[in-house]
Design a protein around this motif. Structure first.
Motif, PDB file in Angstrom:
ATOM      1  N   VAL A   1      50.294   4.888 -60.565  1.00  0.00           N
ATOM      2  CA  VAL A   1      50.703   4.701 -59.174  1.00  0.00           C
ATOM      3  C   VAL A   1      51.761   3.598 -59.174  1.00  0.00           C
ATOM      4  N   ARG A   2      53.017   3.999 -59.177  1.00  0.00           N
ATOM      5  CA  ARG A   2      54.102   3.056 -59.448  1.00  0.00           C
ATOM      6  C   ARG A   2      54.211   1.960 -58.391  1.00  0.00           C
ATOM      7  N   ASP A   3      54.101   2.322 -57.121  1.00  0.00           N
ATOM      8  CA  ASP A   3      54.289   1.325 -56.066  1.00  0.00           C
ATOM      9  C   ASP A   3      53.249   0.216 -56.130  1.00  0.00           C
ATOM     10  N   ALA A   4      52.039   0.565 -56.552  1.00  0.00           N
ATOM     11  CA  ALA A   4      50.959  -0.423 -56.586  1.00  0.00           C
ATOM     12  C   ALA A   4      50.896  -1.177 -57.904  1.00  0.00           C
ATOM     13  N   SER A   5      51.571  -0.700 -58.923  1.00  0.00           N
ATOM     14  CA  SER A   5      51.426  -1.257 -60.269  1.00  0.00           C
ATOM     15  C   SER A   5      52.412  -2.382 -60.549  1.00  0.00           C
ATOM     16  N   ASP A   6      52.444  -2.807 -61.811  1.00  0.00           N
ATOM     17  CA  ASP A   6      53.283  -3.936 -62.227  1.00  0.00           C
ATOM     18  C   ASP A   6      52.864  -5.227 -61.519  1.00  0.00           C
ATOM     19  N   ILE A   7      51.550  -5.464 -61.449  1.00  0.00           N
ATOM     20  CA  ILE A   7      51.024  -6.682 -60.832  1.00  0.00           C
ATOM     21  C   ILE A   7      50.848  -7.730 -61.929  1.00  0.00           C
TER      22      ILE A   7
END
Length: 572
Positions: free
Chosen positions: A322-328
């Protein structure tokens, strides 16, 4: 004085002219020699009252003078309004009320030790970390019909690419915040991950994901990457409680035990190291914390799929990120969300197509690496983390543009030969290879002055065949043409499609048994004198796989592309 005035007129005139010249030269000594009046970062901020509050942060932290020195930096510069909002968020009325260590971390988070233009941004992490150590994430957002570049998903760039004497400035509308929560704390704080949190605690992984970063003797941090499943994802797979998951995966033993099925389920959702979306896009296979188990990654369009593979002719859909929610970013790693349930599956060997130019140090040169018009560059041995060699340590291994090569480039080894006049035993760290039996092929560009007898080693064991770097690929026409299958039986193939030149050849090196899933060592060695050696791809193809197809698309236009047999009108 009387004698002076009695001198002939022309002598008095000459003396006056000489005196004037002396004074003129003395005056010229005090004239600034440079015409470059460009301000460095601190002076630029000092001259613009809209940024006076961030200047105060630089002054308090003693970084103001540092950011006024020579260098090539990037600064994400918050406006006064952004700093005021930050003070409100932390419950302070002035910067003097904020702990010094917090201001130091904020200052360093906004500065990169490299000049990064917005044209170098991708939808993901900036390749160079901040001076604080954490990576910044770029993206885009549409606000009131206007598209802005964003940083860390929270701050928009108001003015970009402002050139100053020692780098570049991007003005932002919100102060960037240091990620101070661990992976465990970040996951627990999200109510949509409450079941995943329960599973972490039941298996002891909450404590493991709550540890601060440590560094080993090679200064490698203990960062981890977590692929988290939301409550909704679990529910879609039929799991709504911890007991549901225990019934499926913890059939016997204590979930705290590393060999327990539920523990292995969590291990399979944790990857070693920092793996942002940009890394998931470019790396086909990742190790997990589950012993000898890996996850494959594949970009299709704009979607990143995990474990989307064909086994025995059947496509397994896998799950997507889920690209929008990831990279946290977390204090000890990075968090991603997946849109489907997944667990350990028995894996068969998968092909690995390894472009030797996929080196992190090459990729960091964003001005040239795989860019149209990019020029060659290279580094000595001290410049690489995954390449070593014997011989001259200052000679370069270089990235070079090569339109005939896969991804439009080639790796150059300067003088692959023995002694201090060359590089020998050039050893690379491979991508992750799933355990199994493979044929190893190497593609190279022909060079009439290169070594004719290059040995290859896998994990220190010599492979059965030598490479003659002066040997060209078999042509696709004429009396010397050999069909693909006959050529393969002789230990050669034409790796590129369409085949436009005899410059790129491919040689079968031998068969190896990869005993453990993971990264391994691949070495090129020459005992003979030779000039520059140009390499492209090392292939690990399972022995029961077609060794010719797919072939590789040449050039930047086909970057990363493959051509399957059914898509090719003819064999060559």
């Amino acid at each position: 004085m009387k004698k002076l005035f009695k001198l002939p007129q022309f002598l008095r005139l000459t003396l006056a002219v000489l005196t004037a010249l002396v004074f003129q030269n003395c005056a010229q000594e005090n004239i600034k020699q440079t015409t470059d009046e460009t301000l460095n970062m601190t002076d630029y901020i000092r001259a613009n009252p809209d940024y006076s509050m961030f200047l105060e942060i630089l002054n308090i932290t003693k970084y103001a003078s540092f950011m006024n020195t020579y260098g090539t930096y990037t600064m994400f510069l918050p406006t006064n309004e952004a700093v005021k909002q930050y003070l409100k968020d932390v419950g302070a009325t002035s910067l003097s009320q904020v702990p010094l260590v917090d201001l130091q971390n904020i200052a360093k988070l906004h500065i990169l030790d490299k000049k990064i233009n917005t044209t170098d941004f991708t939808d993901g992490k900036i390749v160079t970390p901040s001076m604080q150590g954490q990576y910044l994430i770029t993206g885009a957002a549409n606000i009131n019909g206007v598209t802005y570049n964003t940083i860390n998903k929270s701050s928009s760039i108001l003015a970009s690419n402002v050139e100053v004497g020692n780098g570049i400035i991007h003005v932002i509308d919100k102060v960037l915040r240091v990620a101070d929560k661990t992976l465990a704390q970040t996951i627990e704080a999200d109510p949509n991950l409450s079941l995943f949190t329960e599973v972490m605690k039941a298996t002891g992984w909450y404590e493991k994901l709550n540890q601060p970063i440590t560094f080993d003797e090679n200064n490698i941090g203990s960062y981890l990457t977590v692929l988290a499943q939301s409550n909704e994802v679990f529910a879609q797979a039929g799991f709504t409680t911890l007991d549901d998951l225990k019934a499926k995966y913890s059939l016997s033993g204590d979930p705290m035990e590393p060999t327990n099925g539920l523990n292995l389920f969590v291990q399979y959702h944790v990857l070693p190291n920092l793996n942002y979306l940009a890394d998931l896009v470019t790396t086909p296979v990742f190790e997990t914390q589950a012993p000898l188990e890996v996850i494959s990654s594949k970009l299709i369009g704009q979607m990143i799929y995990l474990n989307r593979d064909v086994f025995a002719g059947v496509l397994e859909e896998g799950v997507s990120i889920v690209r929008d929610a990831s990279d946290i970013t977390c204090s000890n790693g990075v968090l991603h969300y997946v849109d489907g349930h997944f667990a350990i599956k028995k894996r068969v060997p998968l092909p690995v197509y390894w472009d030797l130019c996929n080196q992190p140090e090459f990729a960091a040169n964003t001005s040239n690496y795989r860019k149209a018009g990019g020029v060659a560059f290279g580094y000595g041995a001290a410049g690489f983390s995954e390449i070593t060699w014997t011989g001259n340590q200052t000679y370069n291994v270089s990235w070079q543009p090569q339109p005939l090569g896969w991804n439009g480039d080639q790796l150059s080894i300067f003088r692959l030969r023995p002694g201090s006049g060359g590089l020998q035993n050039v050893t690379f760290t491979t991508p992750v290879i799933i355990k199994g039996r493979y044929k190893i092929w190497v593609s190279y560009r022909t060079n009439g002055s290169a070594s004719t007898q290059v040995k290859a080693f896998f994990n220190g064991v010599q492979l059965s065949r030598l490479i003659n770097l002066r040997e060209a690929a078999n042509p696709i026409s004429g009396t010397s043409y050999v069909p693909d299958r006959v050529l393969e039986s002789q230990g050669y193939k034409r790796p590129m499609y369409p085949f436009a030149s005899t410059a790129i050849n491919s040689r079968l090196l031998g068969i190896v048994e990869v005993e453990t899933t993971g990264r391994h060592k691949f070495t090129l060695h020459s005992d003979l004198d030779g000039g520059e050696a140009w390499f492209d791809i090392v292939e690990f193809r399972p022995v029961d796989m077609d060794q010719i197809w797919p072939k590789f698309k040449a050039g930047l236009a086909g970057a990363g592309g493959l051509v399957n047999r059914e898509d090719a009108p003819k064999d060559n």
